[in-house]
Design a protein around this motif. Structure first.
Motif, PDB file in Angstrom:
ATOM      1  N   LEU A  68       0.826  -1.201   0.000  1.00 22.17           N
ATOM      2  CA  LEU A  68       0.000   0.000   0.000  1.00 22.17           C
ATOM      3  C   LEU A  68       0.864   1.257   0.000  1.00 22.17           C
ATOM      4  N   VAL A  72       0.813   4.651  -2.482  1.00 17.13           N
ATOM      5  CA  VAL A  72       0.500   6.021  -2.048  1.00 17.13           C
ATOM      6  C   VAL A  72       1.728   6.823  -1.628  1.00 17.13           C
ATOM      7  N   THR A  90      -5.904   4.933  -7.298  1.00 11.25           N
ATOM      8  CA  THR A  90      -6.975   3.925  -7.251  1.00 11.25           C
ATOM      9  C   THR A  90      -6.704   2.825  -8.265  1.00 11.25           C
ATOM     10  N   LEU A  93      -3.840   0.713  -6.821  1.00  6.45           N
ATOM     11  CA  LEU A  93      -4.282  -0.125  -5.703  1.00  6.45           C
ATOM     12  C   LEU A  93      -5.096  -1.309  -6.195  1.00  6.45           C
ATOM     13  N   ARG A 123      -7.308  -0.446   5.516  1.00  6.81           N
ATOM     14  CA  ARG A 123      -8.377   0.408   4.981  1.00  6.81           C
ATOM     15  C   ARG A 123      -8.336   1.782   5.638  1.00  6.81           C
ATOM     16  N   TRP A 126      -5.557   3.714   3.952  1.00  8.27           N
ATOM     17  CA  TRP A 126      -6.016   4.174   2.639  1.00  8.27           C
ATOM     18  C   TRP A 126      -6.957   5.367   2.793  1.00  8.27           C
ATOM     19  N   GLN A 127      -7.887   5.281   3.717  1.00  8.19           N
ATOM     20  CA  GLN A 127      -8.825   6.377   3.947  1.00  8.19           C
ATOM     21  C   GLN A 127      -8.086   7.662   4.316  1.00  8.19           C
ATOM     22  N   TRP A 129      -5.070   8.561   3.582  1.00 11.33           N
ATOM     23  CA  TRP A 129      -4.355   9.103   2.425  1.00 11.33           C
ATOM     24  C   TRP A 129      -5.324   9.793   1.465  1.00 11.33           C
ATOM     25  N   THR A 160     -14.114   2.641  -3.369  1.00  5.98           N
ATOM     26  CA  THR A 160     -12.919   1.818  -3.567  1.00  5.98           C
ATOM     27  C   THR A 160     -12.861   0.649  -2.586  1.00  5.98           C
TER      28      THR A 160
END
Length: 212
Positions: A68, A72, A90, A93, A123, A126-127, A129, A160
């Protein structure tokens, strides 16, 4: 040195095998015997490297987190648009999730039941970022009038993460074409008129390498 290299290969084989078994059977059902068998090593060799199934799961999550970060962690190119950076991420990923079982299993493990105390919240990472990139977009004035970073992040994260979860059973949810459909629908509402014309919903060429 040869012994160390062999040990490193065995450990990596176990992480890969664990990811495959976790992705297929789930953490609760997965057994150490099935993991060692898939890795082609003995149960003794497995326990030499990992004291428990929980330790194996954490190793899978740690490697998935590294994947990940690779998605990012790159700085935005000078003059680059934050929304294009988000689109590209996206695609990157979903490509990782589709092609790398370790990353896919890592995401699945972070929402497993019962939830482990040491779970790596991929998750959540990711959120966070996505929220930061959209705050950049808001500060730079590239969001459409009336659209806030907070509102936009809800839509992007929900979609996503939904693609990731649905993609566990049907890979078409993680396909590039699915993301293009999503961005083609969302971008006219998300981006300012001046920004929209220069955005590429299919991602930049380097991002799309190897995607279908």
């Amino acid at each position: 040195m040869v012994k160390q290299e062999r040990a490193a290969r065995t450990r990596q084989a176990l992480v890969q095998a664990a990811a495959e078994v976790f992705a297929q059977d789930g953490f609760v059902v997965a057994s150490l015997t099935s993991i060692s068998r898939r890795a082609g090593v003995s149960n003794g060799a497995l326990h030499f490297h990992f004291e428990s199934k929980q330790a194996l799961a954490r190793a899978v999550e740690d490697e998935a987190a590294a994947g990940l970060r690779a998605v990012v962690g790159s700085d935005r190119p000078a003059g680059g648009d934050p929304l294009q950076q988000l689109i590209d991420a996206t695609h990157a990923l979903m490509g990782r999730l589709d092609q790398d079982v370790v990353v896919r299993a890592g995401f699945e493990l972070c929402s497993g039941t019962p939830r482990r105390e040491d779970t790596v919240d991929l998750r959540g990472q990711w959120q966070s970022w996505v929220e930061e990139v959209l705050k950049d977009a808001e500060r730079e004035g590239v969001l459409a009038e009336g659209v806030s970073a907070a509102d936009a992040s809800v839509a992007v994260v929900a979609a996503t993460v939904g693609f990731e979860q649905l993609g566990a059973d049907d890979r078409t949810w993680m396909a590039a074409a699915t993301l293009v459909q999503f961005w083609d629908l969302l971008l006219p509402r998300l981006a300012s008129a001046a920004t929209l014309s220069r955005l590429v919903s299919s991602g930049t060429p380097v991002t799309m390498t190897g995607r279908t």
